[in-house]
Design a protein around this motif. Structure first.
Motif, PDB file in Angstrom:
ATOM      1  N   VAL A 174       0.841  -1.310   0.150  1.00 14.80           N
ATOM      2  CA  VAL A 174      -0.127   0.112  -0.002  1.00 14.80           C
ATOM      3  C   VAL A 174       0.890   1.124  -0.014  1.00 14.80           C
ATOM      4  CG1 VAL A 174      -1.831   1.297   1.211  1.00 14.80           C
ATOM      5  CG2 VAL A 174      -1.844  -1.300   1.437  1.00 14.80           C
ATOM      6  N   GLY A 175       1.090   1.713  -1.345  1.00 11.31           N
ATOM      7  CA  GLY A 175       2.071   2.652  -1.115  1.00 11.31           C
ATOM      8  C   GLY A 175       3.562   2.269  -0.922  1.00 11.31           C
ATOM      9  N   PRO A 176       4.319   3.079   0.049  1.00 11.35           N
ATOM     10  CA  PRO A 176       5.618   2.433   0.117  1.00 11.35           C
ATOM     11  C   PRO A 176       5.468   1.594   1.392  1.00 11.35           C
ATOM     12  CG  PRO A 176       5.308   4.645   1.297  1.00 11.35           C
ATOM     13  CD  PRO A 176       4.012   4.333   0.516  1.00 11.35           C
TER      14      PRO A 176
ATOM     15  N   GLU B 179       0.981  -0.115  -7.450  1.00  9.78           N
ATOM     16  CA  GLU B 179       1.658   0.713  -6.784  1.00  9.78           C
ATOM     17  C   GLU B 179       1.742   2.047  -7.363  1.00  9.78           C
ATOM     18  OE1 GLU B 179       5.385  -1.434  -6.363  1.00  9.78           O
ATOM     19  OE2 GLU B 179       4.654  -2.532  -4.795  1.00  9.78           O
ATOM     20  N   TYR B 180       1.612   2.027  -8.862  1.00  6.44           N
ATOM     21  CA  TYR B 180       1.567   3.215  -9.564  1.00  6.44           C
ATOM     22  C   TYR B 180       0.283   3.848  -9.380  1.00  6.44           C
ATOM     23  CZ  TYR B 180       0.327   6.085 -13.834  1.00  6.44           C
ATOM     24  OH  TYR B 180      -0.020   6.913 -14.645  1.00  6.44           O
ATOM     25  N   VAL B 181      -0.858   3.408  -9.250  1.00  6.26           N
ATOM     26  CA  VAL B 181      -2.152   3.816  -9.214  1.00  6.26           C
ATOM     27  C   VAL B 181      -2.215   4.664  -7.610  1.00  6.26           C
ATOM     28  CG1 VAL B 181      -4.775   3.408  -8.469  1.00  6.26           C
ATOM     29  CG2 VAL B 181      -3.433   2.202 -10.531  1.00  6.26           C
ATOM     30  N   THR B 182      -1.774   3.941  -6.654  1.00  9.02           N
ATOM     31  CA  THR B 182      -1.683   4.759  -5.243  1.00  9.02           C
ATOM     32  C   THR B 182      -0.409   5.496  -5.080  1.00  9.02           C
ATOM     33  OG1 THR B 182      -0.568   2.617  -4.419  1.00  9.02           O
ATOM     34  CG2 THR B 182      -3.089   2.667  -4.369  1.00  9.02           C
ATOM     35  N   GLY B 183       0.530   5.504  -5.871  1.00  9.77           N
ATOM     36  CA  GLY B 183       1.786   6.233  -5.759  1.00  9.77           C
ATOM     37  C   GLY B 183       1.412   7.739  -5.813  1.00  9.77           C
ATOM     38  N   GLY B 184       2.720   8.274  -5.864  1.00  5.37           N
ATOM     39  CA  GLY B 184       2.821   9.785  -6.006  1.00  5.37           C
ATOM     40  C   GLY B 184       2.452  10.255  -7.360  1.00  5.37           C
ATOM     41  N   ILE B 185       2.527   9.621  -8.394  1.00  3.41           N
ATOM     42  CA  ILE B 185       2.259   9.976  -9.733  1.00  3.41           C
ATOM     43  C   ILE B 185       0.788  10.238  -9.819  1.00  3.41           C
ATOM     44  CG2 ILE B 185       2.518   9.689 -12.026  1.00  3.41           C
ATOM     45  CD1 ILE B 185       5.188   8.536 -11.565  1.00  3.41           C
TER      46      ILE B 185
ATOM     47  N   PHE C  30      -9.726   1.327 -11.514  1.00  3.53           N
ATOM     48  CA  PHE C  30      -8.738   2.175 -11.313  1.00  3.53           C
ATOM     49  C   PHE C  30      -8.966   3.423 -11.634  1.00  3.53           C
ATOM     50  CE2 PHE C  30      -7.517  -2.497 -11.759  1.00  3.53           C
ATOM     51  CZ  PHE C  30      -6.743  -2.724 -10.694  1.00  3.53           C
ATOM     52  N   THR C  31      -8.718   4.422 -10.792  1.00  2.13           N
ATOM     53  CA  THR C  31      -8.845   5.984 -10.936  1.00  2.13           C
ATOM     54  C   THR C  31      -7.830   6.651 -10.313  1.00  2.13           C
ATOM     55  OG1 THR C  31     -10.116   6.285  -9.081  1.00  2.13           O
ATOM     56  CG2 THR C  31     -11.332   5.818 -11.126  1.00  2.13           C
ATOM     57  N   GLY C  32      -7.258   7.909 -11.032  1.00  6.08           N
ATOM     58  CA  GLY C  32      -6.181   8.798 -10.476  1.00  6.08           C
ATOM     59  C   GLY C  32      -6.021   9.738 -11.508  1.00  6.08           C
TER      60      GLY C  32
ATOM     61  N   HIS D 207      -5.169  11.464 -14.524  1.00 10.76           N
ATOM     62  CA  HIS D 207      -4.931  10.864 -16.057  1.00 10.76           C
ATOM     63  C   HIS D 207      -5.297   9.274 -16.139  1.00 10.76           C
ATOM     64  CE1 HIS D 207      -3.794  14.735 -16.994  1.00 10.76           C
ATOM     65  NE2 HIS D 207      -2.486  14.736 -16.304  1.00 10.76           N
ATOM     66  N   LEU D 208      -6.030   8.776 -15.334  1.00  5.63           N
ATOM     67  CA  LEU D 208      -6.192   7.196 -15.246  1.00  5.63           C
ATOM     68  C   LEU D 208      -7.539   7.051 -14.960  1.00  5.63           C
ATOM     69  CD1 LEU D 208      -4.858   4.219 -15.182  1.00  5.63           C
ATOM     70  CD2 LEU D 208      -4.760   4.815 -12.783  1.00  5.63           C
ATOM     71  N   ASP D 209      -8.296   6.239 -15.776  1.00  6.73           N
ATOM     72  CA  ASP D 209      -9.661   5.544 -15.481  1.00  6.73           C
ATOM     73  C   ASP D 209      -9.927   4.378 -16.189  1.00  6.73           C
ATOM     74  OD1 ASP D 209     -12.220   5.125 -14.724  1.00  6.73           O
ATOM     75  OD2 ASP D 209     -13.060   7.191 -15.182  1.00  6.73           O
ATOM     76  N   LEU D 210      -9.365   3.312 -15.567  1.00  6.64           N
ATOM     77  CA  LEU D 210      -9.511   1.759 -16.042  1.00  6.64           C
ATOM     78  C   LEU D 210     -10.506   1.037 -15.412  1.00  6.64           C
ATOM     79  CD1 LEU D 210      -8.528  -0.173 -18.383  1.00  6.64           C
ATOM     80  CD2 LEU D 210      -6.608  -0.264 -16.848  1.00  6.64           C
ATOM     81  N   ALA D 211     -11.467   0.238 -16.024  1.00  7.86           N
ATOM     82  CA  ALA D 211     -12.338  -0.495 -15.163  1.00  7.86           C
ATOM     83  C   ALA D 211     -12.289  -1.857 -16.142  1.00  7.86           C
ATOM     84  CB  ALA D 211     -13.613   0.136 -15.118  1.00  7.86           C
ATOM     85  N   LEU D 212     -12.238  -2.969 -14.867  1.00  8.39           N
ATOM     86  CA  LEU D 212     -12.273  -4.386 -15.691  1.00  8.39           C
ATOM     87  C   LEU D 212     -13.492  -4.889 -14.833  1.00  8.39           C
ATOM     88  CD1 LEU D 212      -8.642  -5.274 -15.287  1.00  8.39           C
ATOM     89  CD2 LEU D 212      -9.439  -4.221 -17.116  1.00  8.39           C
ATOM     90  N   ALA D 213     -14.289  -5.373 -15.875  1.00 10.05           N
ATOM     91  CA  ALA D 213     -15.517  -6.106 -15.295  1.00 10.05           C
ATOM     92  C   ALA D 213     -15.854  -7.386 -16.011  1.00 10.05           C
ATOM     93  CB  ALA D 213     -16.843  -5.105 -15.238  1.00 10.05           C
ATOM     94  N   GLY D 214     -17.000  -8.045 -15.994  1.00  8.53           N
ATOM     95  CA  GLY D 214     -17.446  -8.993 -16.744  1.00  8.53           C
ATOM     96  C   GLY D 214     -16.256 -10.246 -16.885  1.00  8.53           C
TER      97      GLY D 214
END
Length: 476
Positions: free
Chosen positions: A70-72, A257-263, A307-309, A311-318
């Protein structure tokens, strides 16, 4: 100066009420309550992480036992232990570990070789300690030494009142210091007294089990012991079907880690019954067909993850899984930039031997590889052929064959956890429902007592003293 009789009566009443509030009623917490489910977040020491992966050690670390990040911080899961609300004694052991390696020698061994696993927190009598299993090679070389439950870190629990919690217990930012035994087990990289990363945890506290009914109780009114129903022809699955199935996949650790990180500074959200196991997501409640003779599977699962952040919005379902010829393909409906593409094959994995044993067919942590379509789904972030997180798959054809347990992260706190600080006043643990709404404010627990009642009692007593000194007759 003596108080008048009405004043003494009022003072006695106030102090009686105060003592009744502060002292737990006899028998109210006669037994410890089980701790079951929760997580411990701890980075061990952030500068050590940087050293291991930096230009000097040129090493790496890997997670073991379904630990996550979870982050670092590293996240250890599935708390088991006990909590006594009367005395505040608290113990919780967690699963998972992390293995550090660095300074690789010509023979392929590592001078730096340190593993930390199964951390356990014990708080008793105002003292807190973090224990862990440790395996380490001495700094400078030598044989690896394995030690069980080393008192690794002393926790700053000064002023911590652990009594009276009735729900999930949360602590955040508890200061930790390396002990002498921990320094030895840490292969001599740091001396005793070195500040380690602070410790945070959230655990579920269950209600103490009720006593068994007396032999004279009416069995018709007592619940029957839980038993696994025997398979019968009425409950057997139809040919080509299965009773239950689930697939576990964490997508990719570095992506999380990228999703929850500082970027990206983002998060993920589970939908439709998907479950979070820390290092993986479980998609349950499958429907479809399965041939145990050939290990062929075509199953659709419930749930999704978004996943949201920045410049990020990606969803996986089905999510679907198809297995044929010993190879599995995991596909999903992918939504990105407002557009949805259905049934995109994301990864392939080896799925040989998907044949039931004792009613359960399992593929455990099969290495997964990103497909061409999967690379496009991730916007080119990873190339086709990139190793993704492994896939675990379980299919049950027998009502007595349970699916593998998921790492238990416990309940989400309903309010921010208490933030422990260094002296002079570390924050106390709080039941999640009773935490301070302002995480930055000083926080404490008074065993379920409202602080206002205590303040009112003190104010009334001081008012009586002032009136008595002024020569007034206090009202009864």
């Amino acid at each position: 100066m003596l108080l008048s009789r009405p004043c003494r009566a009022l003072a006695a009443t106030l102090f009686a009420a105060l003592l009744a509030a502060l002292v737990p009623a006899a028998g109210a917490h006669a037994e410890s309550r089980p701790v079951q489910g929760g997580r411990l977040d701890w980075g061990i020491r952030s500068s050590f992480q940087s050293y291991v992966t930096g230009p000097v050690a040129q090493g790496s670390w890997e997670l073991t036992g379904a630990a996550a990040t979870v982050g670092p911080q590293y996240r250890f899961h599935s708390a088991q232990g006990s909590y006594d609300p009367a005395t505040g004694t608290f113990e919780a052991a967690f699963s998972g570990g992390v293995h550090f390696t660095g300074h690789r020698a010509a023979d392929g061994t590592h001078e730096l070789d340190l593993a930390i696993s199964r951390p356990r927190i014990l708080i008793r009598g105002g003292t807190g300690t973090l224990y862990a299993d440790m395996a380490s090679r001495p700094k400078g070389g030598g044989r690896t030494t394995v030690r069980a439950q080393v008192p690794l870190a002393a926790l700053d629990t000064g002023g911590l009142d652990m009594r009276g919690a009735t729900g999930p217990v949360s602590l955040a930012g508890v200061p930790a210091t390396l002990t002498a035994q921990g320094a030895a087990a840490f292969a001599g990289y740091y001396p005793a007294g070195t500040a380690l990363d602070p410790v945070s945890l959230t655990v579920d506290v269950r209600t103490a089990p009720s006593r068994a009914p007396s032999p004279t109780s009416n069995p018709a009114l007592s619940p029957s012991p839980s038993r696994t129903p025997a398979p019968t022809s009425a409950t057997a699955p139809a040919p080509g079907s299965f009773r239950a199935a689930a697939v576990d996949w964490g997508v990719r650790r570095t992506f999380r880690e990228y999703v929850t990180g500082g970027i990206a500074q983002g998060k993920w959200t589970l939908t439709g019954g998907a479950r979070d196991g820390g290092a993986l997501f479980r998609f349950p409640s499958a429907t479809g067909t399965y041939d145990p003779a050939t290990g062929t599977l075509d199953a659709s699962f419930e749930g999704g993850v978004r996943f949201t952040g920045t410049h990020l919005d990606l969803a996986l379902a089905g999510v679907t899984v198809r297995v044929a010829g010993g190879t599995g393909t995991l596909a999903a409906d992918v939504t990105s930039a407002g557009r949805t593409e259905e049934d995109v094959p994301l990864v392939t994995f080896a799925a040989r031997g998907l044949v039931p044993e004792d009613g359960l067919a399992v593929v455990a942590e099969a290495p997964a590889v990103l497909t061409e379509a999967g690379a496009r789904a991730f916007g080119g972030m990873y190339r086709a052929g990139t190793a993704m997180d492994p896939v675990s798959l379980a299919v049950s054809v027998d009502p007595a064959a349970a699916l593998p347990a998921l790492p238990d992260l416990g309940s989400e706190p309903t309010a921010p956890p208490a933030t422990a600080t260094a002296s002079p006043a570390p924050a106390a643990p709080v039941p999640a429902a009773a935490a301070s709404p302002d995480p930055g404010a000083p926080t404490g627990v008074y065993a379920g007592i409202g602080a206002g009642a205590l303040a009112a009692a003190v104010a009334a007593y001081l008012l009586v003293r002032r009136r008595r000194r002024a020569g007034e007759t206090p009202a009864p």
